[in-house]
Design a protein around this motif. Structure first.
Motif, PDB file in Angstrom:
ATOM      1  N   LEU A 104      10.833  -3.939   4.827  1.00 44.26           N
ATOM      2  CA  LEU A 104      10.067  -3.914   3.557  1.00 44.26           C
ATOM      3  C   LEU A 104      10.538  -3.105   2.373  1.00 44.26           C
ATOM      4  CD1 LEU A 104       8.157  -0.798   5.885  1.00 44.26           C
ATOM      5  CD2 LEU A 104       7.439  -3.201   5.920  1.00 44.26           C
ATOM      6  N   GLN A 105      11.810  -3.483   2.091  1.00 45.44           N
ATOM      7  CA  GLN A 105      12.035  -3.224   0.534  1.00 45.44           C
ATOM      8  C   GLN A 105      12.196  -4.929  -0.310  1.00 45.44           C
ATOM      9  OE1 GLN A 105      14.108  -0.781  -1.450  1.00 45.44           O
ATOM     10  NE2 GLN A 105      13.536  -2.859  -2.482  1.00 45.44           N
ATOM     11  N   ASP A 106      12.430  -4.826   1.380  1.00 47.37           N
ATOM     12  CA  ASP A 106      12.387  -6.997   0.447  1.00 47.37           C
ATOM     13  C   ASP A 106      10.977  -7.552  -0.044  1.00 47.37           C
ATOM     14  OD1 ASP A 106      13.599  -9.867   0.156  1.00 47.37           O
ATOM     15  OD2 ASP A 106      12.052 -10.350   1.897  1.00 47.37           O
ATOM     16  N   TYR A 107       9.959  -7.325   1.316  1.00 39.85           N
ATOM     17  CA  TYR A 107       8.528  -7.049   1.184  1.00 39.85           C
ATOM     18  C   TYR A 107       7.697  -6.542  -0.463  1.00 39.85           C
ATOM     19  CZ  TYR A 107       3.834  -7.251   1.242  1.00 39.85           C
ATOM     20  OH  TYR A 107       2.126  -7.167   1.358  1.00 39.85           O
ATOM     21  N   PHE A 108       7.815  -5.189  -0.142  1.00 41.60           N
ATOM     22  CA  PHE A 108       7.569  -4.961  -1.362  1.00 41.60           C
ATOM     23  C   PHE A 108       8.007  -5.416  -2.904  1.00 41.60           C
ATOM     24  CE2 PHE A 108       5.871  -1.266   1.285  1.00 41.60           C
ATOM     25  CZ  PHE A 108       4.876  -0.916   1.003  1.00 41.60           C
ATOM     26  N   SER A 109       9.198  -5.992  -2.639  1.00 43.38           N
ATOM     27  CA  SER A 109      10.216  -6.349  -3.932  1.00 43.38           C
ATOM     28  C   SER A 109       9.569  -7.599  -4.663  1.00 43.38           C
ATOM     29  CB  SER A 109      12.168  -6.489  -4.235  1.00 43.38           C
ATOM     30  OG  SER A 109      12.444  -4.920  -3.363  1.00 43.38           O
ATOM     31  N   LYS A 110       9.447  -8.422  -4.054  1.00 45.24           N
ATOM     32  CA  LYS A 110       8.420  -9.774  -3.953  1.00 45.24           C
ATOM     33  C   LYS A 110       6.765  -9.491  -4.497  1.00 45.24           C
ATOM     34  CE  LYS A 110      11.215 -12.093  -0.499  1.00 45.24           C
ATOM     35  NZ  LYS A 110      11.768 -12.890   0.712  1.00 45.24           N
ATOM     36  N   ILE A 111       6.305  -8.045  -3.313  1.00 44.71           N
ATOM     37  CA  ILE A 111       5.092  -7.822  -3.733  1.00 44.71           C
ATOM     38  C   ILE A 111       4.795  -7.930  -5.108  1.00 44.71           C
ATOM     39  CG2 ILE A 111       2.991  -6.628  -2.734  1.00 44.71           C
ATOM     40  CD1 ILE A 111       3.444  -9.426  -1.154  1.00 44.71           C
ATOM     41  N   VAL A 147       6.069   5.256   8.996  1.00 46.70           N
ATOM     42  CA  VAL A 147       6.617   4.724   8.346  1.00 46.70           C
ATOM     43  C   VAL A 147       5.312   4.671   7.156  1.00 46.70           C
ATOM     44  CG1 VAL A 147       4.741   2.173   8.682  1.00 46.70           C
ATOM     45  CG2 VAL A 147       6.499   3.327  10.760  1.00 46.70           C
ATOM     46  N   ILE A 148       3.875   5.461   6.990  1.00 46.51           N
ATOM     47  CA  ILE A 148       3.507   5.618   5.911  1.00 46.51           C
ATOM     48  C   ILE A 148       4.378   5.885   4.827  1.00 46.51           C
ATOM     49  CG2 ILE A 148       1.742   6.753   5.080  1.00 46.51           C
ATOM     50  CD1 ILE A 148       0.361   6.619   7.877  1.00 46.51           C
ATOM     51  N   GLU A 149       5.427   6.826   5.193  1.00 40.51           N
ATOM     52  CA  GLU A 149       5.716   7.598   3.411  1.00 40.51           C
ATOM     53  C   GLU A 149       6.797   6.527   3.078  1.00 40.51           C
ATOM     54  OE1 GLU A 149       7.925  10.912   6.379  1.00 40.51           O
ATOM     55  OE2 GLU A 149       6.054  11.832   5.519  1.00 40.51           O
ATOM     56  N   LEU A 150       7.430   5.794   4.146  1.00 38.84           N
ATOM     57  CA  LEU A 150       8.449   4.304   3.363  1.00 38.84           C
ATOM     58  C   LEU A 150       7.201   3.396   2.812  1.00 38.84           C
ATOM     59  CD1 LEU A 150      11.329   3.714   3.270  1.00 38.84           C
ATOM     60  CD2 LEU A 150      10.401   2.417   6.126  1.00 38.84           C
ATOM     61  N   CYS A 151       6.270   3.374   3.511  1.00 39.66           N
ATOM     62  CA  CYS A 151       5.579   2.376   2.334  1.00 39.66           C
ATOM     63  C   CYS A 151       5.358   3.315   0.895  1.00 39.66           C
ATOM     64  CB  CYS A 151       4.685   1.244   3.426  1.00 39.66           C
ATOM     65  SG  CYS A 151       4.929   1.107   4.709  1.00 39.66           S
ATOM     66  N   GLU A 152       4.757   3.770   1.009  1.00 48.70           N
ATOM     67  CA  GLU A 152       4.813   4.331   0.100  1.00 48.70           C
ATOM     68  C   GLU A 152       5.695   5.263  -1.139  1.00 48.70           C
ATOM     69  OE1 GLU A 152       1.052   8.761   1.571  1.00 48.70           O
ATOM     70  OE2 GLU A 152       3.340   8.130   1.766  1.00 48.70           O
ATOM     71  N   LYS A 153       6.992   5.316  -0.672  1.00 44.34           N
ATOM     72  CA  LYS A 153       8.284   5.447  -1.031  1.00 44.34           C
ATOM     73  C   LYS A 153       8.731   3.814  -1.921  1.00 44.34           C
ATOM     74  CE  LYS A 153      12.865   6.196  -1.117  1.00 44.34           C
ATOM     75  NZ  LYS A 153      13.828   5.503  -0.303  1.00 44.34           N
ATOM     76  N   LEU A 154       8.863   2.810  -1.529  1.00 43.59           N
ATOM     77  CA  LEU A 154       8.689   1.655  -1.266  1.00 43.59           C
ATOM     78  C   LEU A 154       7.481   0.912  -2.627  1.00 43.59           C
ATOM     79  CD1 LEU A 154      10.179   0.627   1.396  1.00 43.59           C
ATOM     80  CD2 LEU A 154      11.456   0.753  -0.365  1.00 43.59           C
TER      81      LEU A 154
END
Length: 365
Positions: free
Chosen positions: A340-347, A261-268
């Motif tokens: 998470l892709q949708d979340y990070f894109s918006k943020i 999960v952490i690695e995915l968040c780092e990437k996005l």
């Protein structure tokens, strides 16, 4: 040794009502013991089937259930605690709010007048007593449901709660499941693994803000679900008699470890996480110390989940049969990656618009 309470669930009185009798025992920290038998529900005055009461309506899951139910045309009532401005957003959506509190059991029966279905997704907040809210309050709620002739009862529990009697909240959830089964109410129990929304506060936001992310050394994996999908499945359950009396696990499409999960968040986020790793053995030792202190029992109970982490289990269950029962298309269930892709894109779009850097963001949702 400190006095504690063991719950006796086996005593049933006339007319299907449950007699709740706590038994006082002298032990350092007694666990809940469940004994239950069947009982018939009380017939009540017929009420519209579209009238539902949501318990825990201001919570992460509860608010999504309220919105979904309103969208589907249900008459939604929400139990809220007495406060100066009790859950204004629920009324703005079109729900009705009634004052009551699981810690004040005398406040519950009157709130159920005219209600056909209870959807119970409440649980104690970190500062509250799990015993008082999740056990005593839920027992009183089930008793009130019997007395008022509630036609359907949906209860949210925890995945594998029956495997960890040493973890207070999981033990209480299992005992509540048994108590509900013995009540004679038409019920459905959903066991939850984890929510997408929890990943935002625990991992996504700290990574965006260059703050520490807490991790552990365990390899436990969690199949997260979006609360909007859980709400959709909940309303589907109300339309089906096939799920009455069943206990179903709601699991996401894939189980993730904390590291993944952490690695995915780092990437996005395009940002490295500042990970602070806490060994599982340290959590267990801390809990052992806190258990010896009478004033720290609640904190010790929270740390009991270290026992779950130490098991390195996968919190995942096959969903094929559940999808069929609920008439849900598996392809319509959102994955954690997409969420998470949708979340990070918006943020990140908001950050670009205001010219801010990651460490200046407070955009949580």
């Amino acid at each position: 040794m400190a006095q504690s309470t063991r719950m006796n669930l086996g005593r049933l009185s006339g007319k299907g009502a449950i007699a709740f009798a706590p038994v006082q025992v002298r032990r350092a920290r007694a666990s809940l013991r469940c004994h239950a038998s069947a009982a018939g529900a009380v017939a009540g005055t017929p009420v519209p089937k579209n009238s539902i009461m949501v318990i825990g309506a201001t919570g992460t899951l509860g608010r999504q259930i309220v919105r979904r139910a309103l969208d589907e045309g249900y008459d939604v009532r929400c139990l809220v605690r007495p406060r100066q401005n009790p859950a204004d957003f629920l009324r703005e959506w079109g729900a009705t709010t009634v004052q009551g509190d699981l810690t004040d059991i005398t406040s519950l029966p009157a709130t159920l007048v005219g209600v056909s279905t209870i959807i119970d997704c409440a649980t104690a907040r970190p500062e509250e007593s799990t015993q008082q809210v999740d056990w005593e309050g839920k027992v009183a709620l089930i008793q009130s449901a019997q007395a008022m002739g509630i036609q359907r009862y949906v209860f949210f529990s925890i995945y594998n709660c029956d495997k960890y009697p040493e973890v207070p909240l999981m033990n209480i959830k299992k005992c509540t499941e048994k108590y509900l089964e013995a009540s004679g109410l038409n019920h459905t129990t959903f066991r939850l693994c984890g929510f997408h929304q929890a990943v935002i506060g625990n991992y996504a936001v700290p990574i965006l803000e260059d703050k520490a992310v807490w991790g552990t050394t365990d390899e436990t994996r969690t199949a997260y679900l979006d609360t909007q999908d859980v709400a959709r499945m909940t309303m589907a359950a109300l339309r089906s008699d096939k799920v009455v009396g069943k206990t179903l696990t709601l699991s996401g499409p894939k189980a993730w470890s904390t590291r993944e999960v952490i690695e995915l968040c780092e990437k996005l986020a395009n940002n490295d996480a500042k990970v602070t790793t806490v060994p599982t053995w340290l959590l267990k030792r801390t809990r052992a110390i806190l258990k010896s202190l009478a004033w720290a029992q609640d904190a010790a109970d929270r740390l009991a989940f270290a026992e779950v982490l130490a098991s390195n289990e996968s919190w995942y269950a096959p969903m094929d049969d559940t999808y069929k029962l609920l008439d849900i298309d598996p392809a319509s269930v959102q994955t954690l990656e997409d969420y998470l892709q949708d979340y990070f894109s918006k943020i990140l779009k908001k950050l670009k618009e205001v010219g801010a850097t990651a460490d200046r963001t407070n955009f949580y949702v």
